[in-house]
Design a protein around this motif. Structure first.
Motif, PDB file in Angstrom:
ATOM      1  N   GLY A  63       1.043  -1.059   0.195  1.00 54.96           N
ATOM      2  CA  GLY A  63       0.125  -0.105  -0.018  1.00 54.96           C
ATOM      3  C   GLY A  63       0.702   1.330   0.170  1.00 54.96           C
ATOM      4  O   GLY A  63       2.034   1.149  -0.122  1.00 54.96           O
ATOM      5  N   GLU A  64       0.030   2.311  -0.023  1.00 55.71           N
ATOM      6  CA  GLU A  64       0.739   3.569   0.020  1.00 55.71           C
ATOM      7  C   GLU A  64       0.577   4.271   1.215  1.00 55.71           C
ATOM      8  O   GLU A  64      -0.748   4.233   1.602  1.00 55.71           O
ATOM      9  N   TYR A  65       1.382   5.381   1.874  1.00 53.44           N
ATOM     10  CA  TYR A  65       0.956   5.922   2.851  1.00 53.44           C
ATOM     11  C   TYR A  65       1.874   7.473   2.688  1.00 53.44           C
ATOM     12  O   TYR A  65       2.719   7.585   1.972  1.00 53.44           O
ATOM     13  N   GLU A  66       1.400   8.383   3.442  1.00 51.57           N
ATOM     14  CA  GLU A  66       1.875   9.449   3.550  1.00 51.57           C
ATOM     15  C   GLU A  66       2.033  10.130   5.100  1.00 51.57           C
ATOM     16  O   GLU A  66       1.035  10.066   5.790  1.00 51.57           O
ATOM     17  N   HIS A  67       3.133  10.355   5.309  1.00 49.40           N
ATOM     18  CA  HIS A  67       3.352  10.872   6.706  1.00 49.40           C
ATOM     19  C   HIS A  67       3.094  12.409   6.915  1.00 49.40           C
ATOM     20  O   HIS A  67       3.511  13.102   6.166  1.00 49.40           O
ATOM     21  N   VAL A  68       2.081  12.597   7.863  1.00 48.29           N
ATOM     22  CA  VAL A  68       1.713  14.107   8.123  1.00 48.29           C
ATOM     23  C   VAL A  68       2.060  14.369   9.490  1.00 48.29           C
ATOM     24  O   VAL A  68       1.825  13.683  10.387  1.00 48.29           O
ATOM     25  N   ASP A  69       2.830  15.451   9.697  1.00 51.52           N
ATOM     26  CA  ASP A  69       3.448  15.882  10.939  1.00 51.52           C
ATOM     27  C   ASP A  69       2.606  17.080  11.229  1.00 51.52           C
ATOM     28  O   ASP A  69       3.027  18.101  10.687  1.00 51.52           O
ATOM     29  N   ARG A  70       1.698  17.004  12.059  1.00 52.08           N
ATOM     30  CA  ARG A  70       0.775  18.016  12.552  1.00 52.08           C
ATOM     31  C   ARG A  70       1.380  18.565  13.707  1.00 52.08           C
ATOM     32  O   ARG A  70       1.384  17.789  14.791  1.00 52.08           O
ATOM     33  N   THR A  71       1.792  19.628  13.975  1.00 54.07           N
ATOM     34  CA  THR A  71       2.327  20.219  15.119  1.00 54.07           C
ATOM     35  C   THR A  71       0.895  20.879  15.934  1.00 54.07           C
ATOM     36  O   THR A  71       0.277  22.018  15.405  1.00 54.07           O
TER      37      THR A  71
END
Length: 153
Positions: free
Chosen positions: A137-145
């Motif tokens: 699968g594909e994923y996207e790392h989202v860094d929410r501060t």
């Protein structure tokens, strides 16, 4: 179907007859004590069977093979608790029969790695088909501060 209806209509009378005959043999106070103790045991069985069901389910899923008997075991305990909570000797005997530690047949062994696989999914290599532990699968790392005043800790 008619026989089942007749049995359902006769069941309360059987329970009452069994209680009256027990009271005739051992006394009314002991019969009342019997009813109270079986009710408390039944309610404790029903209360504790929830946790037992979760633990049984987790253990069978961890093994990878699920038998229908092992999944229905917590249901048997819950039904036995309900039958113990109903006043009467007939329901108590049925509850005790349900609680006997019978070794059930493995009615359906399901390999969990194959159970959730889609029929049209492609298999890459023999190792993937045997283990079933690779998910592509594909994923996207989202860094929410988050601001410090909005944090819980």
């Amino acid at each position: 179907m008619r026989g089942l209806l007749i049995l359902l209509l006769l069941y309360p009378f059987l329970e009452m007859y069994s209680l009256f005959s027990l009271a005739d043999h051992i006394g009314g106070g002991w019969t009342l004590a019997w009813v109270i103790v079986t009710f408390l045991l039944g309610s404790a069985l029903m209360r504790n069977s929830k946790l037992g069901g979760l633990l049984t389910l987790a253990g069978t899923l961890r093994e990878g093979k699920v038998s229908l008997f092992s999944l229905l075991w917590p249901l048997r305990v819950m039904l036995a608790g309900l039958l113990l909570a109903i006043p009467g000797l007939v329901s108590d005997v049925l509850a005790l029969l349900l609680m006997l530690p019978w070794k059930g047949p493995k009615l359906a062994n399901i390999d969990m790695s194959q159970a959730f696989r889609q029929p049209g999914a492609q298999q890459h290599g023999p190792d993937n088909a045997a283990n079933g532990d690779i998910i592509e699968g594909e994923y996207e790392h989202v860094d929410r501060t988050t601001p410090n005043d909005r944090r819980l800790h």
